[in-house]
Design an enzyme around this catalytic site. Structure first.
Site, PDB file in Angstrom:
ATOM      1  N   GLY A  85      -1.074 -31.712 -11.260  1.00 46.65           N
ATOM      2  CA  GLY A  85      -0.684 -31.385 -12.722  1.00 46.65           C
ATOM      3  C   GLY A  85       0.585 -32.125 -12.955  1.00 46.65           C
ATOM      4  O   GLY A  85       0.779 -33.296 -12.397  1.00 46.65           O
ATOM      5  N   ASP A  90      -4.193 -25.704 -17.804  1.00 48.22           N
ATOM      6  CA  ASP A  90      -3.477 -25.728 -19.001  1.00 48.22           C
ATOM      7  C   ASP A  90      -3.939 -26.664 -20.221  1.00 48.22           C
ATOM      8  O   ASP A  90      -3.593 -26.520 -21.320  1.00 48.22           O
ATOM      9  CB  ASP A  90      -1.929 -25.574 -18.799  1.00 48.22           C
ATOM     10  CG  ASP A  90      -1.850 -24.558 -18.063  1.00 48.22           C
ATOM     11  OD1 ASP A  90      -2.228 -23.278 -18.154  1.00 48.22           O
ATOM     12  OD2 ASP A  90      -0.940 -24.543 -17.170  1.00 48.22           O
ATOM     13  N   ARG A 150       1.952 -21.127 -19.971  1.00 48.52           N
ATOM     14  CA  ARG A 150       3.542 -20.958 -20.114  1.00 48.52           C
ATOM     15  C   ARG A 150       3.926 -21.754 -21.160  1.00 48.52           C
ATOM     16  O   ARG A 150       5.027 -21.299 -21.773  1.00 48.52           O
ATOM     17  CB  ARG A 150       4.273 -21.219 -18.634  1.00 48.52           C
ATOM     18  CG  ARG A 150       3.782 -20.250 -17.459  1.00 48.52           C
ATOM     19  CD  ARG A 150       4.577 -19.654 -16.464  1.00 48.52           C
ATOM     20  NE  ARG A 150       3.892 -18.459 -15.690  1.00 48.52           N
ATOM     21  CZ  ARG A 150       4.359 -18.164 -14.862  1.00 48.52           C
ATOM     22  NH1 ARG A 150       5.462 -18.370 -14.550  1.00 48.52           N
ATOM     23  NH2 ARG A 150       3.776 -17.006 -14.373  1.00 48.52           N
ATOM     24  N   GLU A 191       0.658 -16.620 -21.994  1.00 48.59           N
ATOM     25  CA  GLU A 191       1.954 -16.123 -21.176  1.00 48.59           C
ATOM     26  C   GLU A 191       3.277 -16.600 -21.601  1.00 48.59           C
ATOM     27  O   GLU A 191       4.206 -15.550 -21.753  1.00 48.59           O
ATOM     28  CB  GLU A 191       1.718 -16.988 -19.802  1.00 48.59           C
ATOM     29  CG  GLU A 191       1.306 -16.064 -18.481  1.00 48.59           C
ATOM     30  CD  GLU A 191       1.290 -16.813 -17.271  1.00 48.59           C
ATOM     31  OE1 GLU A 191       0.920 -18.356 -17.588  1.00 48.59           O
ATOM     32  OE2 GLU A 191       1.295 -16.527 -16.314  1.00 48.59           O
ATOM     33  N   GLN A 230      -8.390 -16.678 -13.705  1.00 43.28           N
ATOM     34  CA  GLN A 230      -8.534 -17.701 -14.640  1.00 43.28           C
ATOM     35  C   GLN A 230      -8.512 -19.135 -13.876  1.00 43.28           C
ATOM     36  O   GLN A 230      -8.833 -20.201 -14.428  1.00 43.28           O
ATOM     37  CB  GLN A 230      -7.592 -17.874 -15.673  1.00 43.28           C
ATOM     38  CG  GLN A 230      -7.977 -16.749 -16.702  1.00 43.28           C
ATOM     39  CD  GLN A 230      -6.559 -16.542 -17.548  1.00 43.28           C
ATOM     40  OE1 GLN A 230      -6.484 -17.297 -18.567  1.00 43.28           O
ATOM     41  NE2 GLN A 230      -5.703 -15.724 -17.295  1.00 43.28           N
TER      42      GLN A 230
END
EC number: 2.7.1.11
Lengths: 341, 341, 341, 341
Positions: free
Chosen positions: B102, B127, B171, B222, B274
């Site tokens: 990531g 994400d 997030r 979140e 998830q």
């Protein structure tokens, strides 16, 4: 405005999500009235319809099928009846029509648009064969269903030392076969775009067994055909609508491979489970976006166009361009996949 | 060539598909040797590795997790140890390294690349927050898992006349929340990009009840936060890596809404389901394409770049560009969705 | 002790869970050694085997197929080779053998048991046709897979106004057809136990259309046959093992119904997806319990018996009783279901 | 006859299948009229109802939730209002009532039955804690949902070397935890029936790591508690209905284990996804059988009884017996599973 919507052609997961999005956008944002036409073009020929409000589309976003029904109409019927369709649309007071359908539907839409019907198309095909859009809703679900079946079949093939030939949808293009094959690491994929060489296929599978594997999986698009003369092959002819009939490539190929390999070969035909039922999240989002943008296009007077995905954006493009040719799998994608014969 | 591969950061469906594709392309097409580095960057710090041949990646395409393991490494460790990492890479005889990870991993990769490590990155994030690529593998699976849970929860909410607040991952960005919300027709979605107004949220939900509905679904990323001063809200602070901790937005929002609405409100936190398990077909195909193109990029000498999806094609782009800023949900996508506060 | 285990016959979800449970119970509780015999009875004929420790069964509980492989062996081969099998078992130092298999396997097991091989059977069949046990693992998974497919197909049938005839597994018994039909509210179910009356079937479907429905679903067990003389019907003959071949009842019935109803009728053959892949939770628990109890039975000297589920308990019963007759669907269950012709 | 049906208590997959079966059997076989009472007992208190014909239950067999709605009613309300309920039933002209519900509902049903209301109960609980029946519908679905989540979580735990503590439903009994743990090969399961020893749990997990594993999975039923004094533990108290509140055992246990093991431990709470959504095939068949037999029981005058599964048959048994005590997991099942602390 008063907008008519219809869904036409074969089933495709995401149709209800389009209908819902059209109703939401039209009624809540623009204060329009939405009319659902029954059973595809038939609703515009017979005038059978019902009003669609928020209540009518409640809870349908994840459901397979189409609440409006669908039917196949012979192309001539529309061609010869353009005048009649325009009259029905006028009688129903429609300011615009949003047909949701595949290549045949979009061709008809283009014809009607040329004749003066104000219309914005939404492309629909599990086969992913419509030009001008990166992808259409329904395709992701079809591939996912095929992959889940292939995962199940592979475990059996492995334990029982078999070659399985799995036939997936795709009469004219190999998109589903390509993606399903790539997603499951299939040993070979045969597609309509490229007549296959059964000799070479046999070598590929044999090489695998030579490397110590105990099974092999071949994915065949419905419309895949052997190179003429390389193996006996019966085609299925054509149906009353002029569509090619199912030739049973998996069955024929399994017989041929069993003879050549001397191993048990089993055909499995996945069939219509690939084109029905709950859409994936991906297809629900795409269908919802298409529906919304179709209504915006109606209000922007973008008649004769259809919605399309380009990268991450929804665009509009002329129907004429979408229907000029089928989107086949390009050579670059075959080569990338490496499993395509 | 001798190519090292490592998977770093949180879990993400599709990692094994990348590994498999790298090994297939490198060994079968180029005759390379592939070395798997253990537990992310740690493998390149400690030199722990193993050889990956076709046999090692057999049957992993559809499996969750990563056969190489992963771990979180404090950024300082890499920053201060660049020299050491280059030495380890040299000791292992690596001609190139393919890190799959990531934002943090790609930043580290960029640093190491600048320092002279020949490296091609593969972006990975459930994400969908990495710039320069339309999407990354893992995202589709995360959304699909969230949607299946939301479908289950909605039927209960409907029968039992409840408001449910479902917290999904995200997030810093609201991509999963946006897509999961759109795919299920959620009544409201709150995202980190836009502090939400709890007054307005209450009005939306109330309007729904006024229209005769018996339940409502709110999807919360979140990292979503209320506008300061509109409701009591405790943040979760930061962890030892400097990452924001989980603040429990769903729980806090459910309490607030229950008070305001006078109806039973239940928080549900979907959590780590998830980010693990079998990838969707979509993610397997994308991960496979990324893996293959990363190897081609290595052979093309495209070091310091990473794979990206643009439309239907895989492209390469400089790591520097990918990490310069997080890809947040743009205003146009909120407005399109209409359910985002 | 030294216990041999083998899996024989067609694939069945849960086989790996049995193997895992046998290894866990035998090695951890009793300190036994477990030997995996390769490809069913063949492993006991050729002596091909490998040691199974905890590591070997790690992570397999949810995987389809069988890590031991399976194969079909002609019954004569075992019958004529009893002496040889006993010798191989002695050479391998086996104190007991646990064969996991269907009716054919259990018959062979009974024969070998009579001849002196210490043996405890574990019944396995997706068809649920073994007497003496309420149910076997594999059946629940097969029904679940069929139901998921039927759910998908029904949405298409509804939108497109079709009759679909879905063929599910079951050559000799209609258990899968009965349960899949009941679970989806099918309009009619035809089973091997009761030759069907196509006149009556046509009436049932017509009545449905008369009541305003737009589609119908007929579930047909593979081995279902029409009452002689009521419609043209070709049987599939027998294969080299003496098993009945696939007759294609769905295809033949769809043609007949299309003629009688004047509506589009489509056959769908679900095929081998029903017998492979990840087992349901139900089947994993049952398989695990069977495996464990088989080991306990070995230590209790209960040779010549097999595990069975009775209510909520695992019992042992003589193999002789299990194989004396196939467990067909009783009349009471037909009548209860009401959808069975 | 005129039969009232109501669904009461928490959501449970299969409720709609019961309703559908009651309507089918009653109207088609007996020519009865069926009245759906709204939101559980509330419908029998307020008289809110609607007629249920075949059309009303069309397509609901596989849908989660309940088309009749449900609500929680304080037990006192029914106890003090028996007279009123009898009057409402008389006013509605009900010859019998079929309440579908859990322990609380069946207790209320027994009370009303004693007071003279002609009534046949259908047990419903995802927790499997009702005595007298082998199992209830809803349980299989809850376990299946938990197992799919556990499968996803395990792949992450494995790749990322974690201990995960997964909390599943079960305030008073450990059935879901036991089955979900068995079906996924969990390392340890803690249940309400047996206060757990955190020392021993730590030893189990450590032993696993010593054997070379890199992760561990602990399944905790919501109502599991440590042995007093072995670790700090906060209970959740009781809610307004007198039910125990959620204590957060997974969260508390993860903190404790992280301290003891020196490894990253993550709690995951599966929550309400386990009690909603599409029922499994198993639960649809069981629910359908219960619904049908309840109607037969009404016509047989078997008031004050409820449907139950015994082996493969549906039986009737007195409500008094079903509610006399909760069906907890017996010692024999713990020992069989071996993973229960």
């Amino acid at each position: 405005m008063r907008i008519g919507i219809l869904t036409s052609g074969g089933d495709c997961p995401g149709l209800n999500a389009v209908i819902r999005a059209v109703v939401h956008r039209a009624t809540m944002h623009y204060g329009d009235e939405v009319i659902g036409l029954r059973d595809g073009w038939r609703g515009l020929i017979d005038g059978e319809h019902r009003k669609l409000d928020l209540h009518a589309v409640n809870g349908i976003i994840g459901r397979g099928g189409t609440i409006l029904g669908s039917s196949r109409v012979r192309p001539e019927l529309l061609r010869d009846g353009v005048r009649h369709v325009l009259d029905v649309a006028a009688d129903l007071g429609l300011d615009a029509v949003v047909p949701v359908g595949g290549e045949g539907t979009l061709k008809a839409a283009w014809l009607l648009s040329e004749a003066g019907l104000p219309l914005v198309g939404v492309p629909k095909t599990i086969d992913n064969d419509i030009s001008g859009t990166d992808v259409t809703f329904g395709f992701d679900t079809a591939v996912q269903v095929a992959v889940e079946a292939l995962d199940r079949l592979a475990s059996t093939a492995d334990s029982h030392q078999r070659v399985i030939v799995v036939e997936v949808m795709g009469r004219h293009t190999g998109w589903i076969a390509l993606h399903a094959g790539m997603a499951t690491g299939a040993d070979a994929v045969v597609v309509p775009e490229r007549p296959f060489d059964v000799e070479r296929l046999t070598r590929w599978v044999n090489r695998r067994f030579a490397a110590g594997k105990r099974f092999a999986v071949v994915v065949a698009a419905e419309g895949a055909k052997p190179r003429p003369g390389t193996m006996p092959f019966e085609t299925g002819g054509r149906d009353e609508y002029g569509h090619e009939r199912f030739a049973g490539v998996a069955r024929q190929l399994a017989v041929e491979l069993e003879g050549r390999l001397g191993k048990e070969c089993r055909p499995v035909i996945l069939g219509h489970v690939q084109r029905g039922g709950t859409p994936t999240a991906h297809d629900r989002v795409l269908a919802t976006r298409f529906g919304r943008h179709a209504v915006d296009a109606v209000h922007g007077g973008r008649f004769g166009e259809m919605t399309a995905l380009r990268g991450t954006r929804i665009r509009l493009l002329p129907l004429a361009r979408a229907v000029e040719r089928l989107k086949t799998v390009p050579r670059s994608r075959y080569e990338e996949a490496e499993c395509v014969l």
